[in-house]
Scaffold this motif. Structure first.
Motif, PDB file in Angstrom:
ATOM      1  N   LEU A 191      -5.572  -3.227   8.968  1.00  0.00           N
ATOM      2  CA  LEU A 191      -6.072  -1.861   9.126  1.00  0.00           C
ATOM      3  C   LEU A 191      -6.185  -1.131   7.790  1.00  0.00           C
ATOM      4  O   LEU A 191      -7.163  -0.412   7.546  1.00  0.00           O
ATOM      5  CB  LEU A 191      -5.175  -1.071  10.086  1.00  0.00           C
ATOM      6  CG  LEU A 191      -5.226  -1.509  11.543  1.00  0.00           C
ATOM      7  CD1 LEU A 191      -4.214  -0.723  12.362  1.00  0.00           C
ATOM      8  CD2 LEU A 191      -6.621  -1.331  12.097  1.00  0.00           C
ATOM      9  N   ILE A 192      -5.206  -1.314   6.915  1.00  0.00           N
ATOM     10  CA  ILE A 192      -5.273  -0.695   5.588  1.00  0.00           C
ATOM     11  C   ILE A 192      -6.457  -1.256   4.813  1.00  0.00           C
ATOM     12  O   ILE A 192      -7.207  -0.507   4.171  1.00  0.00           O
ATOM     13  CB  ILE A 192      -3.951  -0.915   4.813  1.00  0.00           C
ATOM     14  CG1 ILE A 192      -2.807  -0.179   5.486  1.00  0.00           C
ATOM     15  CG2 ILE A 192      -4.078  -0.500   3.356  1.00  0.00           C
ATOM     16  CD1 ILE A 192      -2.952   1.330   5.482  1.00  0.00           C
TER      17      ILE A 192
ATOM     18  N   ILE B  66     -13.999   0.587   4.168  1.00  0.00           N
ATOM     19  CA  ILE B  66     -14.876   1.617   4.736  1.00  0.00           C
ATOM     20  C   ILE B  66     -14.953   2.822   3.816  1.00  0.00           C
ATOM     21  O   ILE B  66     -16.046   3.286   3.468  1.00  0.00           O
ATOM     22  CB  ILE B  66     -14.391   2.024   6.139  1.00  0.00           C
ATOM     23  CG1 ILE B  66     -14.627   0.877   7.112  1.00  0.00           C
ATOM     24  CG2 ILE B  66     -15.103   3.286   6.622  1.00  0.00           C
ATOM     25  CD1 ILE B  66     -13.975   1.073   8.462  1.00  0.00           C
ATOM     26  N   TYR B  67     -13.798   3.347   3.405  1.00  0.00           N
ATOM     27  CA  TYR B  67     -13.808   4.530   2.558  1.00  0.00           C
ATOM     28  C   TYR B  67     -14.311   4.222   1.159  1.00  0.00           C
ATOM     29  O   TYR B  67     -14.937   5.060   0.529  1.00  0.00           O
ATOM     30  CB  TYR B  67     -12.422   5.173   2.501  1.00  0.00           C
ATOM     31  CG  TYR B  67     -12.050   5.841   3.799  1.00  0.00           C
ATOM     32  CD1 TYR B  67     -12.893   6.765   4.389  1.00  0.00           C
ATOM     33  CD2 TYR B  67     -10.857   5.530   4.436  1.00  0.00           C
ATOM     34  CE1 TYR B  67     -12.563   7.360   5.583  1.00  0.00           C
ATOM     35  CE2 TYR B  67     -10.520   6.124   5.631  1.00  0.00           C
ATOM     36  CZ  TYR B  67     -11.377   7.039   6.197  1.00  0.00           C
ATOM     37  OH  TYR B  67     -11.041   7.625   7.380  1.00  0.00           O
TER      38      TYR B  67
ATOM     39  N   ALA C 234      -9.213  -2.573   6.049  1.00  0.00           N
ATOM     40  CA  ALA C 234     -10.444  -2.080   6.657  1.00  0.00           C
ATOM     41  C   ALA C 234     -10.721  -0.641   6.233  1.00  0.00           C
ATOM     42  O   ALA C 234     -11.870  -0.283   5.930  1.00  0.00           O
ATOM     43  CB  ALA C 234     -10.358  -2.180   8.176  1.00  0.00           C
ATOM     44  N   CYS C 235      -9.685   0.179   6.188  1.00  0.00           N
ATOM     45  CA  CYS C 235      -9.859   1.569   5.747  1.00  0.00           C
ATOM     46  C   CYS C 235     -10.302   1.629   4.289  1.00  0.00           C
ATOM     47  O   CYS C 235     -11.182   2.427   3.932  1.00  0.00           O
ATOM     48  CB  CYS C 235      -8.572   2.365   5.929  1.00  0.00           C
ATOM     49  SG  CYS C 235      -8.186   2.715   7.647  1.00  0.00           S
ATOM     50  N   LEU C 236      -9.736   0.790   3.450  1.00  0.00           N
ATOM     51  CA  LEU C 236     -10.136   0.776   2.042  1.00  0.00           C
ATOM     52  C   LEU C 236     -11.582   0.334   1.868  1.00  0.00           C
ATOM     53  O   LEU C 236     -12.314   0.897   1.055  1.00  0.00           O
ATOM     54  CB  LEU C 236      -9.208  -0.132   1.235  1.00  0.00           C
ATOM     55  CG  LEU C 236      -7.794   0.383   1.019  1.00  0.00           C
ATOM     56  CD1 LEU C 236      -6.962  -0.680   0.314  1.00  0.00           C
ATOM     57  CD2 LEU C 236      -7.803   1.666   0.215  1.00  0.00           C
TER      58      LEU C 236
ATOM     59  N   TYR D 221     -17.336   6.256  -0.529  1.00  0.00           N
ATOM     60  CA  TYR D 221     -17.206   6.899  -1.836  1.00  0.00           C
ATOM     61  C   TYR D 221     -18.206   6.341  -2.832  1.00  0.00           C
ATOM     62  O   TYR D 221     -18.742   7.064  -3.662  1.00  0.00           O
ATOM     63  CB  TYR D 221     -15.792   6.735  -2.394  1.00  0.00           C
ATOM     64  CG  TYR D 221     -14.773   7.617  -1.727  1.00  0.00           C
ATOM     65  CD1 TYR D 221     -15.085   8.925  -1.381  1.00  0.00           C
ATOM     66  CD2 TYR D 221     -13.499   7.153  -1.439  1.00  0.00           C
ATOM     67  CE1 TYR D 221     -14.163   9.735  -0.763  1.00  0.00           C
ATOM     68  CE2 TYR D 221     -12.567   7.955  -0.828  1.00  0.00           C
ATOM     69  CZ  TYR D 221     -12.906   9.249  -0.490  1.00  0.00           C
ATOM     70  OH  TYR D 221     -11.987  10.054   0.120  1.00  0.00           O
TER      71      TYR D 221
END
Length: 83
Positions: free
Chosen positions: A62-63, A69-70, A65-67, A74
């Motif tokens: 999850l971490i 995506i974000y 995937a968040c990195l 950015y």
């Protein structure tokens, strides 16, 4: 309710959800492992090691995937010098 209490509730719900998912994935893994060797389901053993291993994997996924995506967002926006 103030903001601090809401954040604690949210973290508790997230941890409970992560634990439930970890139990489910570990149980599914153990079932498939036992079926491969044609062992009965009564030999399935879930312990803290197997649950923690799955929970850590889910958390890291999850971490990551968040990195991704974000980081992509950015980079498209040119925020924080990531042009």
């Amino acid at each position: 309710m103030n903001r601090e209490n809401l954040s604690k509730i949210d973290a508790a719900i997230i941890m409970a959800f992560l634990t439930a998912i970890s139990y489910r994935v570990a149980y599914a893994y153990e079932i498939s492992y036992q079926k491969y060797y044609h062992s009965p389901d009564m030999f399935i053993e879930l312990n803290m090691y197997s649950i923690t291993k799955i929970a850590l994997f889910i958390f890291c996924f999850l971490i990551g995937a968040c990195l991704v995506i974000y980081g992509g967002i950015y980079q498209k926006l040119g925020v924080m010098g990531m042009t």
